[in-house]
Motif scaffolding. Structure first.
Motif, PDB file in Angstrom:
ATOM      1  N   GLU A  73       0.819  -1.221   0.000  1.00  0.00           N
ATOM      2  CA  GLU A  73       0.000   0.000   0.000  1.00  0.00           C
ATOM      3  C   GLU A  73       0.847   1.262   0.000  1.00  0.00           C
ATOM      4  N   ASN A  74       1.975   1.221   0.697  1.00  0.00           N
ATOM      5  CA  ASN A  74       2.750   2.452   0.859  1.00  0.00           C
ATOM      6  C   ASN A  74       4.173   2.385   0.291  1.00  0.00           C
ATOM      7  N   ILE A  75       4.475   1.343  -0.481  1.00  0.00           N
ATOM      8  CA  ILE A  75       5.801   1.209  -1.093  1.00  0.00           C
ATOM      9  C   ILE A  75       5.640   1.025  -2.600  1.00  0.00           C
ATOM     10  N   CYS A  76       6.408   1.787  -3.353  1.00  0.00           N
ATOM     11  CA  CYS A  76       6.329   1.724  -4.811  1.00  0.00           C
ATOM     12  C   CYS A  76       7.738   1.752  -5.393  1.00  0.00           C
ATOM     13  N   ILE A  77       7.915   1.071  -6.523  1.00  0.00           N
ATOM     14  CA  ILE A  77       9.212   1.038  -7.205  1.00  0.00           C
ATOM     15  C   ILE A  77       9.062   1.641  -8.604  1.00  0.00           C
ATOM     16  N   LEU A  78      10.062   2.397  -9.003  1.00  0.00           N
ATOM     17  CA  LEU A  78      10.149   2.914 -10.365  1.00  0.00           C
ATOM     18  C   LEU A  78      11.431   2.386 -10.983  1.00  0.00           C
ATOM     19  N   PRO A  79      11.329   1.360 -11.848  1.00  0.00           N
ATOM     20  CA  PRO A  79      12.531   0.884 -12.551  1.00  0.00           C
ATOM     21  C   PRO A  79      12.796   1.771 -13.768  1.00  0.00           C
ATOM     22  N   ILE A  92       7.240   5.191   0.916  1.00  0.00           N
ATOM     23  CA  ILE A  92       8.601   4.866   0.474  1.00  0.00           C
ATOM     24  C   ILE A  92       8.583   4.670  -1.035  1.00  0.00           C
ATOM     25  N   PHE A  93       9.460   5.396  -1.699  1.00  0.00           N
ATOM     26  CA  PHE A  93       9.566   5.301  -3.148  1.00  0.00           C
ATOM     27  C   PHE A  93      10.957   4.791  -3.487  1.00  0.00           C
ATOM     28  N   ILE A  94      11.014   3.643  -4.144  1.00  0.00           N
ATOM     29  CA  ILE A  94      12.293   3.040  -4.527  1.00  0.00           C
ATOM     30  C   ILE A  94      12.528   3.302  -6.008  1.00  0.00           C
ATOM     31  N   MET A  95      13.645   3.927  -6.322  1.00  0.00           N
ATOM     32  CA  MET A  95      14.002   4.183  -7.712  1.00  0.00           C
ATOM     33  C   MET A  95      15.156   3.254  -8.083  1.00  0.00           C
TER      34      MET A  95
END
Length: 158
Positions: free
Chosen positions: A50-56, A84-87
């Motif tokens: 719900e609150n974590i997203c990844i951008l490859p 949390i946004f993971i790039m």
């Protein structure tokens, strides 16, 4: 409209030529649609929870693409309450000064929105260059070799 002077009549005539521009307009519309689709495909958000997203990220990132990334990420974080946004940088072809400036600006945008940035996909050569270009420790950006390490870090803290 083009003016044409006829000297023996001492008169000025105007000639107009009309072209059907509907094909050109249609092509411009299609080109804009393709550009929008390419933008969406080049920045695919992958929700992990719900609150974590990844951008490859894939390809090259120029200033125009960074602006698109800022817009899309900030809207996504706001709309979905991402914490949390993971790039992930593994798919990038070239890492340059604009890349590091972009990461710092993205971190500032996310921080103002109450979200945290994590960066993955750092290769040794990238690490060497980035240490010389910016002191990320002061910016509170976490770097990891891969997404798995970042997710393990999140699990350990929460």
């Amino acid at each position: 409209m083009y003016p044409i002077y006829v000297p023996n009549e001492d008169k000025l005539y105007f000639v107009g030529i009309q072209r059907d521009a509907s094909d050109r307009k249609s092509e411009e519309t299609k080109a804009e649609e393709f550009k929008q689709q390419a933008s969406l495909l080049s920045t695919p958000f992958v929700p992990i929870s719900e609150n974590i997203c990844i951008l490859p990220l894939v390809g090259n990132i120029n200033l125009e693409r960074w602006e698109d990334i800022y817009q899309r990420i900030s809207a996504h974080v706001h709309d979905r309450d991402v914490e949390i946004f993971i790039m992930d940088l593994q798919g990038l072809q070239d890492v340059n000064d604009d890349m590091y400036s972009g990461i710092l600006r993205l971190q500032q945008i996310l921080q103002v929105m109450g979200a945290r940035l994590m960066v993955t996909g750092i290769e040794p050569s990238m690490a060497k260059v980035s240490v010389n270009l910016a002191d990320y420790r002061k910016k509170k950006i976490s770097f990891y070799a891969n997404v798995q390490q970042a997710l393990e870090s999140i699990r350990a803290k929460y």
